[in-house]
Design an enzyme around this catalytic site. Sequence first.
Site, mmCIF file in Angstrom:
data_model
loop_
_atom_site.group_PDB
_atom_site.id
_atom_site.type_symbol
_atom_site.label_atom_id
_atom_site.label_comp_id
_atom_site.label_asym_id
_atom_site.label_seq_id
_atom_site.Cartn_x
_atom_site.Cartn_y
_atom_site.Cartn_z
ATOM 1 N N GLY A 1 -0.757 8.112 -3.085
ATOM 2 C CA GLY A 1 -0.422 9.205 -3.980
ATOM 3 C C GLY A 1 1.058 9.177 -4.292
ATOM 4 N N LYS B 1 11.084 8.890 -10.065
ATOM 5 C CA LYS B 1 11.167 8.084 -8.851
ATOM 6 C C LYS B 1 12.388 8.572 -8.071
ATOM 7 C CE LYS B 1 11.119 3.172 -7.433
ATOM 8 N NZ LYS B 1 11.119 1.788 -7.967
ATOM 9 N N ASP C 1 11.397 10.079 2.974
ATOM 10 C CA ASP C 1 12.287 11.136 2.491
ATOM 11 C C ASP C 1 12.125 11.442 1.010
ATOM 12 O OD1 ASP C 1 13.560 9.016 1.205
ATOM 13 O OD2 ASP C 1 15.299 9.006 2.530
ATOM 14 N N ASP D 1 -2.363 -0.036 -6.602
ATOM 15 C CA ASP D 1 -1.728 1.206 -7.047
ATOM 16 C C ASP D 1 -0.537 0.936 -7.954
ATOM 17 O OD1 ASP D 1 -0.636 0.256 -4.459
ATOM 18 O OD2 ASP D 1 0.785 1.885 -4.711
ATOM 19 N N ASN D 2 -0.226 -0.336 -8.194
ATOM 20 C CA ASN D 2 0.851 -0.704 -9.111
ATOM 21 C C ASN D 2 0.332 -1.373 -10.378
ATOM 22 O OD1 ASN D 2 3.025 0.314 -7.698
ATOM 23 N ND2 ASN D 2 3.419 -1.574 -6.580
#
Length: 463
Positions: A90, A113, A125, A257-258
């Site tokens: 996700g 991003k 993080d 996922d890319n």
Amino acid sequence: MPLSQAYRPHPAILTLGDAFYDVVAPADFPKSIIRFWNARWAAQIGLGELDQAERVAHFARFSPLPDNLPQPLALRYHGHQFRHYNPNLGDGRGFLFAQLRDPADRLLDLATKGSGQTPWSRRADGRLTLKGGMREILATEMLEALGVNTSKTFALFETGEELWRGDEPSPTRSAVLTRLGHGHIRIGNFQRLAYLGETDNIAKLTAYCLANLYNENPAKDPAANAERLFDLVCAATARLAASYLAAGFVHGVLNSDNIAISGESFDYGPWRFATYWDEDFTAAYFDETGLYAFGKQPEAIHWNLAQLAGCLALICDPDRVQASLLGWPDRFQAALTAALVARLGVDPKTPDEDRALAAVLLTALKSKAVTIDRLFFDWHGGRDPGGEAYSAPPFRALAAALAGRDRPPTHDYWSDPAPCSMPIEEVEALWAPIAANDDWSLFHAKLAAIRRMGEAMVQNSSA
């Protein structure tokens, strides 16, 4: 805020419902120092008149754009990472911020991003290093110039935090990036729905992709939609894989996922441009087996398509999607031929003649007598540069194959002493003065050089 008629908000993602995403909040950064603003794309989508304060408000603080998404959305997806299935993915350090229509009436997503933690961050993080943002700008600008279907870096802000990373000297500077692309949906979105057995949502997402990513009217029959979408994705990804090779580009992390459903390249981490045509060349230090090496990228994309086929087969005839999957290698070969001919800057001829030219060109590239960029630069427009460097048989064969295809380059770029390239050593050299003295002059000069090359290539292709 000043908006032109080119600004056409269209938050289509909301039609899918909250089973597909989570509402999130952006991080509250201590600083907002603009480092990059894509003025040419801002003008195209109606945001070119934003002043400095408005750019900060919308692309560093992420206050909503007018008539757009009221809150950022982190999309839910799964994916295969280096062939291992991961159901805990996700949007972990980004979100979908806004959607609008481009001049061709296709849906565009503004996605981030490094914008902070989401429910999918796990223990990370949610941040982005400034160097990582700089690298993504260079990748997208270079690929756009070389004709690859890529997302565009829209904005980059330095955010004033110190980040600790294991792959670069730390603490390092932080940033938040906004990318502009045709669709935030990737194969992993379908994988999650298949994993959960949500066939109704697979059908809903399929119709969404047809309508918004390919501008097609979905049928009432979910099976027909699934078969049509898969055929379109196969065609788009065949062109993408071919364009990677013609550009000499290695994405580095072609996980499922890319891989965008639109067939657009995005999300640049350990990318590199290969100096020579070396099919075993890898971009990521952690790709120890060479799974995503330069020459294996078509295979990697094809493997990911097989995962999408399995998801869509839950709502359609498996044999129909299997037929498209089996036909993908032929589509890729045709696309590779077209991409190589296009980068040479010569007119296409018959399929047989173009295949013969591509075969000779590949032989010359694989000889590694000169770099990829040098060969395409020297021979652009079908010119035969001659000289000792090109006296070997592979290049004499190339000259013969190009006979009758002359299209003299007109832009003064083609008279430069050397091509515009992007070796990894230059990326590091561009970063060094930024890290040491906050000197961005070399970086901006490189962007100007890349765009000049892109203008030259477009000019010659339309001559």
